[in-house]
Design an enzyme around this catalytic site. Structure first.
Site, PDB file in Angstrom:
ATOM      1  N   HIS A  16       3.565  -5.213   2.304  1.00 14.85           N
ATOM      2  CA  HIS A  16       4.976  -5.536   2.087  1.00 14.85           C
ATOM      3  C   HIS A  16       5.543  -6.287   3.282  1.00 14.85           C
ATOM      4  O   HIS A  16       4.911  -6.446   4.320  1.00 14.85           O
ATOM      5  CB  HIS A  16       5.805  -4.280   1.779  1.00 14.85           C
ATOM      6  N   CYS A  35       7.757  -4.375  10.507  1.00 14.15           N
ATOM      7  CA  CYS A  35       7.760  -4.417   9.035  1.00 14.15           C
ATOM      8  C   CYS A  35       8.376  -5.709   8.512  1.00 14.15           C
ATOM      9  O   CYS A  35       8.355  -5.960   7.316  1.00 14.15           O
ATOM     10  CB  CYS A  35       8.466  -3.193   8.458  1.00 14.15           C
ATOM     11  N   HIS A  41       2.122  -7.088   5.897  1.00 10.87           N
ATOM     12  CA  HIS A  41       1.220  -6.136   6.545  1.00 10.87           C
ATOM     13  C   HIS A  41       1.045  -4.992   5.568  1.00 10.87           C
ATOM     14  O   HIS A  41       1.821  -4.841   4.618  1.00 10.87           O
ATOM     15  CB  HIS A  41       1.809  -5.628   7.870  1.00 10.87           C
ATOM     16  N   HIS A  43       0.211  -0.825   4.357  1.00  9.17           N
ATOM     17  CA  HIS A  43       0.334   0.600   4.657  1.00  9.17           C
ATOM     18  C   HIS A  43      -0.617   1.378   3.752  1.00  9.17           C
ATOM     19  O   HIS A  43      -0.877   0.972   2.619  1.00  9.17           O
ATOM     20  CB  HIS A  43       1.760   1.109   4.396  1.00  9.17           C
ATOM     21  N   ASP A  81      -1.339  -0.193  -6.332  1.00 14.20           N
ATOM     22  CA  ASP A  81      -2.492  -0.172  -5.435  1.00 14.20           C
ATOM     23  C   ASP A  81      -3.079  -1.565  -5.213  1.00 14.20           C
ATOM     24  O   ASP A  81      -3.320  -2.304  -6.164  1.00 14.20           O
ATOM     25  CB  ASP A  81      -3.579   0.762  -5.994  1.00 14.20           C
ATOM     26  N   HIS A  82      -3.276  -1.901  -3.933  1.00 12.81           N
ATOM     27  CA  HIS A  82      -3.809  -3.212  -3.519  1.00 12.81           C
ATOM     28  C   HIS A  82      -2.925  -4.372  -3.948  1.00 12.81           C
ATOM     29  O   HIS A  82      -3.417  -5.487  -4.171  1.00 12.81           O
ATOM     30  CB  HIS A  82      -5.255  -3.394  -4.003  1.00 12.81           C
ATOM     31  N   GLU A 126       4.828   6.749   4.311  1.00 14.36           N
ATOM     32  CA  GLU A 126       4.471   5.359   4.643  1.00 14.36           C
ATOM     33  C   GLU A 126       3.523   5.348   5.839  1.00 14.36           C
ATOM     34  O   GLU A 126       2.648   4.490   5.953  1.00 14.36           O
ATOM     35  CB  GLU A 126       5.728   4.544   4.956  1.00 14.36           C
TER      36      GLU A 126
HETATM   37 NI    NI Z   1       5.850  -1.749   6.831  1.00 12.92          NI
END
Ligand code: NI
Length: 136
Positions: A16, A35, A41, A43, A81-82, A126
């Site tokens: 995100h 972020c 990037h 998580h 997911d992914h 997160e």
């Molecule tokens: Ni982040």
């Protein structure tokens, strides 16, 4: 009857970027820190879905955990997911994919499938130390 909370853990990886389109790069960096990296990037999100309610006298369950497992897989893991949340998930093209907003998104996807009389609670990690909870 006893009211009991049952929980299922799940996991997904996603990318995100947090930013506000009307703010400068400097302000986005100041508010969202790492972020807000323009190149995204990832998580490793950890999810706990809980359902609280009366025990069914016939089954002895509040909710069949296999049903809950399959529901999380279908509604959450396959959607997130992914994925790059900002780019690939329609809701997060409009709203910031913060842990808070992702928890509400997950709650809203699961809520129609949970018996109305039962309480649904979503806890989303997160990072190992940062987590949010939403319930209703
Ligand atoms: Ni982040």
């Amino acid at each position: 009857m006893a009211k009991v909370k049952v929980s299922r853990k799940a996991h997904f990886n996603a990318a995100h970027r947090l930013y506000h389109k009307d703010w400068s790069d400097e302000k986005n960096a100041a508010i969202f820190g790492k972020c807000s990296n323009p190149n995204y990037h990832g998580h490793n999100y950890e999810l706990i879905v809980s359902v609280a309610g009366e025990i069914d006298p016939e089954t002895g369950f509040v909710m069949d955990m296999k049903v809950l497992k399959d529901l999380i897989k279908l509604e959450v893991e396959e959607a997130l997911d992914h994925k790059n949340l900002n780019v690939e998930v329609a809701e997060f093209k409009i709203i910031n994919p913060t842990a808070e907003n992702i928890a509400v998104y997950i709650f809203n996807k699961l809520r129609p499938h949970i018996v109305a009389a039962n309480e649904l609670e979503v806890t989303l990690y997160e990072t190992p130390r940062n987590f949010v909870t939403y319930k209703g």
